[in-house]
Design a protein around this motif. Structure first.
Motif, mmCIF file in Angstrom:
data_model
loop_
_atom_site.group_PDB
_atom_site.id
_atom_site.type_symbol
_atom_site.label_atom_id
_atom_site.label_comp_id
_atom_site.label_asym_id
_atom_site.label_seq_id
_atom_site.Cartn_x
_atom_site.Cartn_y
_atom_site.Cartn_z
ATOM 1 N N SER A 508 0.849 -1.186 0.000
ATOM 2 C CA SER A 508 0.000 0.000 0.000
ATOM 3 C C SER A 508 0.888 1.241 0.000
ATOM 4 O O SER A 508 1.500 1.579 1.016
ATOM 5 N N VAL A 509 0.966 1.881 -1.149
ATOM 6 C CA VAL A 509 1.732 3.119 -1.235
ATOM 7 C C VAL A 509 1.040 4.205 -0.426
ATOM 8 O O VAL A 509 1.687 5.017 0.242
ATOM 9 N N GLU A 510 -0.274 4.205 -0.437
ATOM 10 C CA GLU A 510 -1.027 5.212 0.327
ATOM 11 C C GLU A 510 -0.706 5.128 1.816
ATOM 12 O O GLU A 510 -0.492 6.140 2.481
ATOM 13 N N LYS A 511 -0.655 3.905 2.352
ATOM 14 C CA LYS A 511 -0.390 3.718 3.784
ATOM 15 C C LYS A 511 1.093 3.563 4.081
ATOM 16 O O LYS A 511 1.479 3.397 5.242
ATOM 17 N N ARG A 512 1.933 3.578 3.024
ATOM 18 C CA ARG A 512 3.381 3.375 3.167
ATOM 19 C C ARG A 512 3.685 2.040 3.856
ATOM 20 O O ARG A 512 4.555 1.949 4.721
ATOM 21 N N SER A 513 2.964 1.001 3.447
ATOM 22 C CA SER A 513 3.082 -0.280 4.146
ATOM 23 C C SER A 513 3.424 -1.423 3.199
ATOM 24 O O SER A 513 3.093 -1.404 2.014
ATOM 25 N N LEU A 514 4.078 -2.435 3.776
ATOM 26 C CA LEU A 514 4.450 -3.643 3.048
ATOM 27 C C LEU A 514 4.362 -4.814 4.023
ATOM 28 O O LEU A 514 5.166 -4.918 4.956
ATOM 29 N N ASP A 515 3.374 -5.676 3.818
ATOM 30 C CA ASP A 515 3.078 -6.705 4.816
ATOM 31 C C ASP A 515 3.012 -8.095 4.208
ATOM 32 O O ASP A 515 2.486 -8.296 3.104
ATOM 33 N N LEU A 516 3.539 -9.053 4.962
ATOM 34 C CA LEU A 516 3.448 -10.477 4.647
ATOM 35 C C LEU A 516 2.255 -11.048 5.398
ATOM 36 O O LEU A 516 2.216 -11.021 6.634
ATOM 37 N N LEU A 517 1.275 -11.537 4.657
ATOM 38 C CA LEU A 517 0.009 -11.963 5.265
ATOM 39 C C LEU A 517 0.051 -13.459 5.596
ATOM 40 O O LEU A 517 -0.690 -14.273 5.052
ATOM 41 N N VAL A 518 0.943 -13.792 6.510
ATOM 42 C CA VAL A 518 1.116 -15.171 6.971
ATOM 43 C C VAL A 518 1.069 -15.159 8.489
ATOM 44 O O VAL A 518 1.684 -14.286 9.123
ATOM 45 N N ASP A 519 0.359 -16.112 9.087
ATOM 46 C CA ASP A 519 0.191 -16.102 10.544
ATOM 47 C C ASP A 519 1.507 -16.382 11.263
ATOM 48 O O ASP A 519 2.430 -17.004 10.722
ATOM 49 N N GLU A 520 1.582 -15.939 12.507
ATOM 50 C CA GLU A 520 2.820 -16.022 13.280
ATOM 51 C C GLU A 520 3.272 -17.456 13.523
ATOM 52 O O GLU A 520 4.466 -17.751 13.551
ATOM 53 N N ALA A 521 2.335 -18.355 13.727
ATOM 54 C CA ALA A 521 2.698 -19.756 13.996
ATOM 55 C C ALA A 521 3.417 -20.371 12.792
ATOM 56 O O ALA A 521 4.425 -21.080 12.947
ATOM 57 N N THR A 522 2.916 -20.075 11.602
ATOM 58 C CA THR A 522 3.563 -20.588 10.385
ATOM 59 C C THR A 522 4.954 -19.992 10.227
ATOM 60 O O THR A 522 5.914 -20.693 9.893
ATOM 61 N N LEU A 523 5.067 -18.693 10.484
ATOM 62 C CA LEU A 523 6.373 -18.042 10.362
ATOM 63 C C LEU A 523 7.357 -18.583 11.400
ATOM 64 O O LEU A 523 8.548 -18.760 11.105
ATOM 65 N N ALA A 524 6.878 -18.848 12.603
ATOM 66 C CA ALA A 524 7.756 -19.398 13.646
ATOM 67 C C ALA A 524 8.288 -20.767 13.252
ATOM 68 O O ALA A 524 9.472 -21.077 13.477
ATOM 69 N N ALA A 525 7.430 -21.592 12.650
ATOM 70 C CA ALA A 525 7.875 -22.918 12.201
ATOM 71 C C ALA A 525 8.917 -22.791 11.095
ATOM 72 O O ALA A 525 9.916 -23.530 11.076
ATOM 73 N N ARG A 526 8.714 -21.833 10.172
ATOM 74 C CA ARG A 526 9.692 -21.629 9.102
ATOM 75 C C ARG A 526 11.013 -21.105 9.669
ATOM 76 O O ARG A 526 12.103 -21.510 9.233
ATOM 77 N N ARG A 527 10.916 -20.204 10.646
ATOM 78 C CA ARG A 527 12.133 -19.651 11.241
ATOM 79 C C ARG A 527 12.952 -20.727 11.931
ATOM 80 O O ARG A 527 14.189 -20.709 11.894
ATOM 81 N N ALA A 528 12.290 -21.657 12.540
ATOM 82 C CA ALA A 528 12.997 -22.748 13.220
ATOM 83 C C ALA A 528 13.765 -23.627 12.236
ATOM 84 O O ALA A 528 14.788 -24.228 12.593
ATOM 85 N N ARG A 529 13.291 -23.695 10.991
ATOM 86 C CA ARG A 529 13.957 -24.515 9.977
ATOM 87 C C ARG A 529 15.038 -23.754 9.210
ATOM 88 O O ARG A 529 15.857 -24.359 8.531
ATOM 89 N N TRP A 530 14.995 -22.420 9.305
ATOM 90 C CA TRP A 530 15.869 -21.586 8.472
ATOM 91 C C TRP A 530 17.305 -21.569 9.000
ATOM 92 O O TRP A 530 17.545 -21.482 10.204
ATOM 93 N N THR A 531 18.251 -21.634 8.109
ATOM 94 C CA THR A 531 19.664 -21.451 8.463
ATOM 95 C C THR A 531 20.284 -20.486 7.469
ATOM 96 O O THR A 531 19.963 -20.515 6.275
ATOM 97 N N PRO A 532 21.167 -19.610 7.930
ATOM 98 C CA PRO A 532 21.798 -18.654 6.999
ATOM 99 C C PRO A 532 22.757 -19.366 6.071
ATOM 100 O O PRO A 532 23.300 -20.420 6.408
ATOM 101 N N PRO A 533 22.981 -18.808 4.897
ATOM 102 C CA PRO A 533 23.967 -19.406 3.984
ATOM 103 C C PRO A 533 25.366 -19.322 4.581
ATOM 104 O O PRO A 533 25.660 -18.443 5.395
ATOM 105 N N GLU A 534 26.219 -20.243 4.182
ATOM 106 C CA GLU A 534 27.582 -20.271 4.703
ATOM 107 C C GLU A 534 28.321 -18.986 4.341
ATOM 108 O O GLU A 534 28.222 -18.485 3.218
ATOM 109 N N ALA A 535 29.055 -18.459 5.304
ATOM 110 C CA ALA A 535 29.786 -17.218 5.088
ATOM 111 C C ALA A 535 31.090 -17.478 4.343
ATOM 112 O O ALA A 535 31.730 -18.516 4.545
ATOM 113 N N PRO A 536 31.518 -16.553 3.487
ATOM 114 C CA PRO A 536 32.840 -16.677 2.849
ATOM 115 C C PRO A 536 33.934 -16.713 3.911
ATOM 116 O O PRO A 536 33.785 -16.132 4.990
ATOM 117 N N ARG A 537 35.044 -17.347 3.604
ATOM 118 C CA ARG A 537 36.079 -17.556 4.612
ATOM 119 C C ARG A 537 37.301 -16.662 4.448
ATOM 120 O O ARG A 537 38.158 -16.618 5.333
#
Length: 565
Positions: A508-537
């Motif tokens: 919404s440009v009018e409201k200056r907003s950008l939202d992901l419409l996914v419930d918190e429980a689903t996001l928490a489960a995804r976050r638990a599975r997420w790992t960052p990519p390996e860092a350069p050495r």
């Protein structure tokens, strides 16, 4: 103790400083300098000429003109090379090396004997890198840009890199232009020296450097091949000598008020989104932060007045001959902090005087007849971008400003390249395309990939624009409804990392907003599975991963920021 000047400045210490200076003079004399010449104050000239930087191919003649100005003013000009950056020639992208150039330039200014410096830049990342370096080095500095290329007249139309490059490539992808034609156009897009001929990042940064006071107002827009460009270079040399006698540190020009003036100019130009990241980095070196909420306030009260590509029809040479920065700033006069000084201590109000002698309203509009009544950029916040994101509304499609839709996610540039033109790609014109894993921390280095190509199968149906989102950037020459610089980025573990194809996202440009419409429980489960990519050495890549900040802070390196930042 009195500060040393000229060749005596920054002498090495071998336990005998007089010997160090004796040795330095001896080596200088091997290059044919007289004792009289070596007794003069020194102006360093940062040389970014390179066979791998077409935008800077006039650097040698500009440097000769700078030297002429320094010598006539009584100084000794000494040029030195630094890193040179040009977007088409660098992998993964030039942004990945902006901070390296800033680090190199700062080190060379600080370590070598110079009382003032002229910074010769132009292509997108070079001017911000040089101003960042100057702010940190603390040596009085003059900015000199190479200037924009001239538009080419070609079979009844005018062309210049790189908005026209993108326009023709989009037509080629859509099947409107064949291979023979695209090859013919390729040779006609960039036919003179200079930076991109539209209001892309290079031109936007030149305008910002001018309003900040680091160069004359007309210096922002004189074409690269015009004789005035050499006269401006000569004056830059004379200016540097004046700074030796009356020093002004770069940070003295980088105040909250001058940065706000720069933001006003960025908005009125319909300028590049990249300039916001660069301005944040430059300001950050002086301890000044850019507030996205304040940006929105400025955007809502600053009209777009310049009608140039990619948001309009003209080219930089048109802007220059229409009255240039002086004409634009005169229109914005009541919105600016007019007491901000330049390198000579002349205030912005005094620089503007009674206004330009001539204005061509084809390209620089009057306040009562703007290109747009509001500024070119807006900042967005929401559950998908807690720290902010940027949209260039002046280059976007208003019908897409309020969009809630299913998203199609690409996890990195390789995934994008592999699937974007697959005939079986599950995509519709109303979908939101999202690229993640391409921000400052990523191995991609925050490239200009946010302008995701329209999938071929849609382009050939006549689709010209779609909502596209990413944690990377897009070229200042690009156009479309593109949300950029989403922060925190995916590699940092921001919400963007958790987005999956099929999720719904609301813009919404009018409201200056950008939202992901996914419930918190689903996001928490995804976050638990997420790992960052390996860092350069090792090397630069490892240092960037460890130290780089997010886009709202300028994507600078933390250890280069002032204490407490």
């Amino acid at each position: 103790m009195e500060e040393k000047k000229g060749l005596a400045r920054n002498a090495a210490n071998y336990g005998d400083r007089e010997f160090a200076l004796y040795l330095r003079r001896s080596f200088a004399k091997s290059m044919g300098y007289s004792r009289e010449a070596l007794a003069r104050p020194v102006v360093g000239i940062a040389d970014t000429g390179s066979d791998l930087n077409n935008c800077h191919r006039t650097a040698p003649e500009l440097i000769e003109a700078v030297k002429r100005g320094v010598l006539m003013a009584g100084g000794l000009p000494l040029s030195f090379p630094t890193v040179s950056l040009c977007e088409p020639y660098l992998n993964p992208c030039s942004m990945h090396y902006r901070n390296l150039m800033a680090l190199d330039t700062e080190a060379m200014i600080s370590a070598q004997p110079m009382d003032a410096v002229v910074l010769v830049g132009g292509c997108d990342k070079t001017v911000p890198a040089q101003l960042m370096a100057a702010a940190s080095a603390g040596v009085p500095a003059v900015q000199l840009v190479t200037g924009p290329m001239s538009a080419n007249r070609f079979q009844g139309e005018r062309l210049a890199a790189c908005t026209d490059c993108r326009r023709y490539w989009a037509r080629y992808r859509a099947g409107e232009v064949d291979e023979a034609r695209i090859e013919e156009v390729e040779a006609a897009l960039a036919t003179t020296a200079g930076t991109c001929g539209v209001m892309g990042t290079a031109s936007t940064m030149a305008c910002i450097a001018a309003v900040l006071g680091f160069m004359p107002l007309e210096g922002a827009s004189v074409p690269a091949v015009h004789a005035d460009r050499l006269r401006i270079a000569e004056e830059a040399g004379a200016q540097a000598v004046r700074l030796i006698h009356k020093p002004v540190k770069p940070t003295e020009l980088l105040t909250p008020q001058s940065i706000e003036n720069a933001l006003r100019v960025l908005l009125a130009l319909g300028g590049s989104t990249n300039a916001l990241v660069h301005l944040a980095a430059i300001a950050g070196r002086a301890g000044v932060a850019i507030d996205y909420h304040r940006l929105n306030e400025l955007s809502d009260t600053t009209p777009v007045l310049v009608d140039l590509k990619p948001t309009g029809e003209g080219y930089m040479e048109d802007f220059h001959f229409a009255g240039g920065m002086k004409a634009l700033l005169h229109e914005l006069r009541d919105l600016l902090h007019l007491d901000c000084p330049d390198l000579d201590g002349v205030t912005l109000g005094e620089r503007l005087g009674s206004g330009p002698a001539y204005v061509d309203r084809t390209y620089i509009k009057a306040r009562e007849n703007p290109v747009s009544p509001v500024g070119g950029l807006v900042a967005l916040h929401g559950s998908l971008a807690p720290e902010g994101a940027i949209l260039k509304r002046s280059a976007a499609t208003p019908a897409l400003f309020e969009t809630e839709a299913r998203c199609l996610v690409f996890d990195g540039l390789e995934d994008l390249a592999a699937r974007i033109d697959d005939p079986a790609l599950d995509v519709e014109p109303g979908d939101i395309m999202i690229l993640k894993g391409a921000g400052p921390l990523s191995s991609a280095g925050m490239p200009e990939a946010g302008y995701l190509p329209i999938p071929k199968k849609l382009a050939r149906q006549g689709v010209k624009d779609m909502v596209r989102m990413s944690d990377c950037r897009m070229s200042g020459t690009a156009f479309g409804t593109v949300v950029l610089h989403i922060a925190p980025e995916a590699v940092a573990g921001g919400p963007l990392a958790l987005v999956e194809t099929g999720d719904r996202v609301r813009l919404s440009v009018e409201k200056r907003s950008l939202d992901l419409l996914v419930d918190e429980a689903t996001l928490a489960a995804r976050r638990a599975r997420w790992t960052p990519p390996e860092a350069p050495r090792r090397g630069w890549d490892a240092l960037v991963r460890r130290e780089v900040t997010q886009a709202p802070q300028g994507a600078d390196l933390r250890f280069l920021l002032p204490e407490g930042q």
